[in-house]
Design an enzyme around this catalytic site. Structure first.
Site, PDB file in Angstrom:
ATOM      1  N   THR A 156      43.275  36.152  43.956  1.00 54.25           N
ATOM      2  CA  THR A 156      43.843  36.047  42.614  1.00 54.25           C
ATOM      3  C   THR A 156      44.161  34.608  42.222  1.00 54.25           C
ATOM      4  N   ASP A 157      44.217  34.363  40.918  1.00 56.44           N
ATOM      5  CA  ASP A 157      44.636  33.037  40.433  1.00 56.44           C
ATOM      6  C   ASP A 157      46.131  32.798  40.649  1.00 56.44           C
ATOM      7  N   GLU A 158      46.895  33.881  40.916  1.00 56.41           N
ATOM      8  CA  GLU A 158      48.350  33.723  41.025  1.00 56.41           C
ATOM      9  C   GLU A 158      48.766  32.870  42.220  1.00 56.41           C
ATOM     10  N   TYR A 188      54.143  39.045  45.772  1.00 52.22           N
ATOM     11  CA  TYR A 188      52.720  39.416  45.694  1.00 52.22           C
ATOM     12  C   TYR A 188      51.833  38.192  45.894  1.00 52.22           C
ATOM     13  N   SER A 189      52.067  37.143  45.092  1.00 49.79           N
ATOM     14  CA  SER A 189      51.145  36.007  45.172  1.00 49.79           C
ATOM     15  C   SER A 189      51.288  35.272  46.505  1.00 49.79           C
ATOM     16  N   LYS A 240      49.205  37.211  48.924  1.00 47.90           N
ATOM     17  CA  LYS A 240      47.771  36.950  48.706  1.00 47.90           C
ATOM     18  C   LYS A 240      47.416  35.541  49.195  1.00 47.90           C
ATOM     19  N   ASN A 290      43.385  37.664  35.336  1.00 44.42           N
ATOM     20  CA  ASN A 290      43.742  39.057  35.010  1.00 44.42           C
ATOM     21  C   ASN A 290      42.545  39.866  34.529  1.00 44.42           C
ATOM     22  N   ASN A 291      42.328  40.996  35.161  1.00 52.93           N
ATOM     23  CA  ASN A 291      41.259  41.912  34.756  1.00 52.93           C
ATOM     24  C   ASN A 291      41.810  42.993  33.813  1.00 52.93           C
ATOM     25  N   PRO A 299      57.123  47.755  26.159  1.00 54.89           N
ATOM     26  CA  PRO A 299      58.055  46.751  26.695  1.00 54.89           C
ATOM     27  C   PRO A 299      57.434  45.372  26.835  1.00 54.89           C
ATOM     28  N   ARG A 322      48.102  34.759  29.892  1.00 55.84           N
ATOM     29  CA  ARG A 322      47.191  35.197  30.952  1.00 55.84           C
ATOM     30  C   ARG A 322      45.754  34.965  30.471  1.00 55.84           C
ATOM     31  N   ASP A 377      63.384  39.873  31.148  1.00 55.72           N
ATOM     32  CA  ASP A 377      62.183  39.264  31.728  1.00 55.72           C
ATOM     33  C   ASP A 377      62.023  39.619  33.217  1.00 55.72           C
ATOM     34  N   ARG A 378      60.798  39.463  33.687  1.00 51.55           N
ATOM     35  CA  ARG A 378      60.469  39.601  35.121  1.00 51.55           C
ATOM     36  C   ARG A 378      61.082  38.397  35.861  1.00 51.55           C
ATOM     37  N   HIS A 430      59.112  34.870  36.553  1.00 54.14           N
ATOM     38  CA  HIS A 430      57.895  35.133  35.768  1.00 54.14           C
ATOM     39  C   HIS A 430      57.060  33.864  35.555  1.00 54.14           C
TER      40      HIS A 430
HETATM   41  P1  NAD Z   1      44.700  48.318  42.813  1.00 53.53           P
HETATM   42  O1  NAD Z   1      46.152  48.272  43.149  1.00 53.53           O
HETATM   43  O2  NAD Z   1      44.258  49.025  41.582  1.00 53.53           O
HETATM   44  O3  NAD Z   1      43.882  48.979  44.031  1.00 53.53           O
HETATM   45  C1  NAD Z   1      44.134  48.667  45.354  1.00 53.53           C
HETATM   46  C2  NAD Z   1      43.367  49.644  46.233  1.00 53.53           C
HETATM   47  O4  NAD Z   1      43.601  49.286  47.603  1.00 53.53           O
HETATM   48  C3  NAD Z   1      43.822  51.095  46.080  1.00 53.53           C
HETATM   49  O5  NAD Z   1      42.703  51.938  46.022  1.00 53.53           O
HETATM   50  C4  NAD Z   1      44.633  51.363  47.330  1.00 53.53           C
HETATM   51  O6  NAD Z   1      44.612  52.712  47.752  1.00 53.53           O
HETATM   52  C5  NAD Z   1      43.929  50.451  48.338  1.00 53.53           C
HETATM   53  N1  NAD Z   1      44.811  50.054  49.443  1.00 53.53           N
HETATM   54  C6  NAD Z   1      46.079  49.564  49.355  1.00 53.53           C
HETATM   55  N2  NAD Z   1      46.566  49.319  50.590  1.00 53.53           N
HETATM   56  C7  NAD Z   1      45.573  49.623  51.465  1.00 53.53           C
HETATM   57  C8  NAD Z   1      45.459  49.569  52.877  1.00 53.53           C
HETATM   58  N3  NAD Z   1      46.491  49.146  53.633  1.00 53.53           N
HETATM   59  N4  NAD Z   1      44.300  49.946  53.448  1.00 53.53           N
HETATM   60  C9  NAD Z   1      43.257  50.393  52.692  1.00 53.53           C
HETATM   61  N5  NAD Z   1      43.326  50.482  51.356  1.00 53.53           N
HETATM   62  C10 NAD Z   1      44.467  50.109  50.740  1.00 53.53           C
HETATM   63  O7  NAD Z   1      44.218  46.812  42.816  1.00 53.53           O
HETATM   64  P2  NAD Z   1      43.151  46.078  41.885  1.00 53.53           P
HETATM   65  O8  NAD Z   1      43.829  45.682  40.622  1.00 53.53           O
HETATM   66  O9  NAD Z   1      41.926  46.904  41.834  1.00 53.53           O
HETATM   67  O10 NAD Z   1      42.906  44.743  42.726  1.00 53.53           O
HETATM   68  C11 NAD Z   1      41.909  44.726  43.753  1.00 53.53           C
HETATM   69  C12 NAD Z   1      41.941  43.361  44.406  1.00 53.53           C
HETATM   70  O11 NAD Z   1      41.675  42.354  43.432  1.00 53.53           O
HETATM   71  C13 NAD Z   1      43.286  42.990  45.021  1.00 53.53           C
HETATM   72  O12 NAD Z   1      43.055  42.309  46.223  1.00 53.53           O
HETATM   73  C14 NAD Z   1      43.931  42.077  43.991  1.00 53.53           C
HETATM   74  O13 NAD Z   1      44.816  41.152  44.616  1.00 53.53           O
HETATM   75  C15 NAD Z   1      42.719  41.386  43.431  1.00 53.53           C
HETATM   76  N6  NAD Z   1      42.838  40.932  42.029  1.00 53.53           N
HETATM   77  C16 NAD Z   1      43.259  41.784  41.045  1.00 53.53           C
HETATM   78  C17 NAD Z   1      43.288  41.329  39.728  1.00 53.53           C
HETATM   79  C18 NAD Z   1      43.731  42.242  38.603  1.00 53.53           C
HETATM   80  O14 NAD Z   1      43.880  41.763  37.462  1.00 53.53           O
HETATM   81  N7  NAD Z   1      43.916  43.541  38.816  1.00 53.53           N
HETATM   82  C19 NAD Z   1      42.914  40.023  39.418  1.00 53.53           C
HETATM   83  C20 NAD Z   1      42.521  39.177  40.461  1.00 53.53           C
HETATM   84  C21 NAD Z   1      42.457  39.647  41.754  1.00 53.53           C
HETATM   85  O1  DAU Z   2      46.329  36.963  37.451  1.00 53.55           O
HETATM   86  C1  DAU Z   2      45.757  37.948  38.265  1.00 53.55           C
HETATM   87  C2  DAU Z   2      46.777  39.038  38.512  1.00 53.55           C
HETATM   88  O2  DAU Z   2      46.901  39.763  37.297  1.00 53.55           O
HETATM   89  C3  DAU Z   2      46.403  39.962  39.655  1.00 53.55           C
HETATM   90  O3  DAU Z   2      46.368  39.228  40.848  1.00 53.55           O
HETATM   91  C4  DAU Z   2      47.422  41.101  39.781  1.00 53.55           C
HETATM   92  O4  DAU Z   2      47.016  42.011  40.788  1.00 53.55           O
HETATM   93  C5  DAU Z   2      47.464  41.829  38.447  1.00 53.55           C
HETATM   94  O5  DAU Z   2      48.434  42.855  38.488  1.00 53.55           O
HETATM   95  C6  DAU Z   2      47.805  40.846  37.322  1.00 53.55           C
HETATM   96  O6  DAU Z   2      49.163  40.340  37.447  1.00 53.55           O
HETATM   97  P1  DAU Z   2      50.127  40.169  36.182  1.00 53.55           P
HETATM   98  O7  DAU Z   2      51.521  40.180  36.643  1.00 53.55           O
HETATM   99  O8  DAU Z   2      49.680  39.035  35.323  1.00 53.55           O
HETATM  100  O9  DAU Z   2      49.739  41.538  35.394  1.00 53.55           O
HETATM  101  P2  DAU Z   2      50.642  42.626  34.621  1.00 53.55           P
HETATM  102  O10 DAU Z   2      49.704  43.521  33.904  1.00 53.55           O
HETATM  103  O11 DAU Z   2      51.662  43.251  35.515  1.00 53.55           O
HETATM  104  O12 DAU Z   2      51.403  41.735  33.543  1.00 53.55           O
HETATM  105  C7  DAU Z   2      50.667  40.953  32.611  1.00 53.55           C
HETATM  106  C8  DAU Z   2      51.681  40.186  31.801  1.00 53.55           C
HETATM  107  O13 DAU Z   2      52.417  41.104  30.976  1.00 53.55           O
HETATM  108  C9  DAU Z   2      52.730  39.463  32.632  1.00 53.55           C
HETATM  109  O14 DAU Z   2      53.059  38.235  32.008  1.00 53.55           O
HETATM  110  C10 DAU Z   2      53.938  40.396  32.603  1.00 53.55           C
HETATM  111  C11 DAU Z   2      53.828  41.060  31.238  1.00 53.55           C
HETATM  112  N1  DAU Z   2      54.344  42.439  31.146  1.00 53.55           N
HETATM  113  C12 DAU Z   2      53.929  43.341  32.067  1.00 53.55           C
HETATM  114  C13 DAU Z   2      54.371  44.641  32.031  1.00 53.55           C
HETATM  115  C14 DAU Z   2      53.947  45.659  33.063  1.00 53.55           C
HETATM  116  C15 DAU Z   2      55.179  42.794  30.108  1.00 53.55           C
HETATM  117  O15 DAU Z   2      55.530  41.972  29.254  1.00 53.55           O
HETATM  118  N2  DAU Z   2      55.624  44.093  30.054  1.00 53.55           N
HETATM  119  C16 DAU Z   2      55.273  45.023  30.987  1.00 53.55           C
HETATM  120  O16 DAU Z   2      55.759  46.187  30.893  1.00 53.55           O
END
Ligand code: NAD
Ligand code: DAU
Length: 360
Positions: free
Chosen positions: A132-134, A158-159, A162, A187-188, A213, A222, A288-289, A292
């Site tokens: 992740t970029d975090e 989390y970050s 990672k 962020n995806n 929220p 993001r 706020d988180r 954050h």
């Molecule tokens: P997610 O939380 O949706 O999915 C995580 C998956 O991993 C789940 O299917 C869960 O069951 C599985 N898992 C968790 N712990 C496990 C373990 N101990 N053994 C086997 N499986 C396990 O996550 P995501 O959003 O799909 O992210 C996938 C990867 O991409 C992560 O490594 C995350 O850090 C990275 N990433 C996510 C984003 C984002 O925006 N979502 C952006 C950049 C990188």
């Molecule tokens: O940047 C990559 C990361 O993006 C990934 O590594 C993480 O796995 C993924 O969860 C995501 O992290 P963020 O914390 O950026 O994503 P989230 O969707 O939780 O929040 C996006 C932004 O929105 C963040 O600034 C917090 C804010 N937020 C989030 C929630 C859930 C709100 O304002 N209200 C909310 O209820």
């Protein structure tokens, strides 16, 4: 064949579906099925002999080692992680367990499998770590976007977990020669995104008539990337990335959270209007988180220059597709909003003070 971890989660399941849609190479999908893993994401490939699903924990080195010996994959693509920042604030232990110890267990299984391969297979084997970029921390408003050389400065459990996993992966290349590749993505968003994260939470809360929220002032930025573009980047890095290298992946799509929420409300007002008023009326500012990060932005020039990847989707097209996906997949939404999900919503939001006043 390739061995995927976390292929029942948001990005992993999109990756498996995209892979099998364009490729006949089988996939072993190894996933613990935590609250974030959903086997229903893979319903369309349940009968497909190219998809082999195995439930298990990446920290279980013996189980992973046995599977590697049985299936002899040419690559491991490692998605599995605890991924939600807010959950890492409420309970960091699971993040250290899976993201750090789990990645370590997986690397150990991979190292022992790879070391015993014949030289020709050893040379082509890859361990691709999805990160992740975090890990780079937070940017000021005028700072240049994160490059692959930006110093690590993770700010949440989390970050930090990672970042630790990235360091372990790096060390396995440097010390043992394991042919690793690391991607650090922004962020995806897209289909099968669990509604604890901002975009799917806003869509599902809006339609349920619940508050939308906004943490703090909603001006956190993001860099949004449509999930299929991320999957394409991973395929490209797997195909042509140089072992030991890191590739930043991003959408060149910086948006403030409040602007994202306004866009979602406007698309919903158009596609699924309320009887009266706008979905914007449901916007609620909440506490706020903690810690954050203010702004993330990715400099994705290296992957474009060296591997020819760039995103296909714009934010406007991707976000519209995403809203449409949630509108046509109501059963999926209902299914994931189960008892555990409701407990999480209560835990995360009940102690946040709220104000319904729209500050814009
Ligand atoms: P997610 O939380 O949706 O999915 C995580 C998956 O991993 C789940 O299917 C869960 O069951 C599985 N898992 C968790 N712990 C496990 C373990 N101990 N053994 C086997 N499986 C396990 O996550 P995501 O959003 O799909 O992210 C996938 C990867 O991409 C992560 O490594 C995350 O850090 C990275 N990433 C996510 C984003 C984002 O925006 N979502 C952006 C950049 C990188
Ligand atoms: O940047 C990559 C990361 O993006 C990934 O590594 C993480 O796995 C993924 O969860 C995501 O992290 P963020 O914390 O950026 O994503 P989230 O969707 O939780 O929040 C996006 C932004 O929105 C963040 O600034 C917090 C804010 N937020 C989030 C929630 C859930 C709100 O304002 N209200 C909310 O209820």
């Amino acid at each position: 064949m390739i061995f995927i971890t976390g292929g029942a989660g948001f990005i992993g399941s999109n990756f498996v579906l995209d892979w099998l849609a364009q490729n006949d190479e089988p996939v072993i999908n190894f996933d613990k099925l935590t609250y974030a893993g959903n086997i229903n994401n893979l319903a369309s490939v349940r009968q497909d002999p190219r998809h082999i699903f195995v439930q298990g924990d990446i920290g279980d080195t013996a189980q992973v080692a046995a599977l590697l010996a049985q299936y002899k994959p040419r690559a491991i693509v490692h998605f599995a992680a605890e991924s939600h920042v807010d959950r890492s604030i409420h309970g960091p232990a699971a993040f250290v367990e899976t993201n750090v110890n789990g990645t370590f267990g997986l690397l150990e299984a991979a190292r022992s499998y790879w070391s015993a391969l014949p030289d020709t297979e050893k040379a082509v084997f890859r361990f691709l770590h999805v990160s992740t970029d975090e890990v780079y921390g937070t940017l000021g408003p005028t700072d240049a976007p994160f490059t692959e050389n930006t110093q690590y400065a993770p700010n949440s459990p989390y970050s930090a977990s990672k970042a630790a996993s990235d360091h372990l992966v790096r060390s396995y290349h440097h010390t043992y020669g394991l042919p690793t590749l690391t991607t650090n993505c922004s962020n995806n968003y897209g289909s099968y995104h669990f509604p604890e994260k901002l975009i799917p939470l806003i869509i599902t809360n809006a339609r349920a008539g619940k508050p939308l929220p906004i943490y703090g002032d909603g001006q956190q930025v993001r860099d949004w990337l449509y999930v299929s573009d991320h999957c394409a980047a991973i395929r490209r890095v797997l195909e042509a990335g140089k072992p030991g290298e890191v590739y930043n992946v991003g959408g060149w799509n910086e948006k403030a959270n409040l602007d994202v929420v306004h866009t979602l409300c406007d698309i919903l007002d158009e596609l699924d209007p309320k009887a009266t008023g706008s979905y914007r009326d449901q916007i609620t500012y909440v506490t706020d988180r903690p810690g954050h990060d203010r702004r993330y932005a990715i400099d994705a020039r290296k992957i474009e220059r060296e591997l020819g990847w760039k995103p296909k989707e714009t934010f406007d097209t991707g976000i519209r597709k995403t809203v449409q996906w949630y509108l046509t997949n109501q059963d999926w939404v209902k299914d994931v909003q189960s008892g555990d999900y409701l407990k999480w919503v209560e835990k995360n939001y009940e102690q946040r003070q709220s104000s319904v006043e729209d500050k814009q």
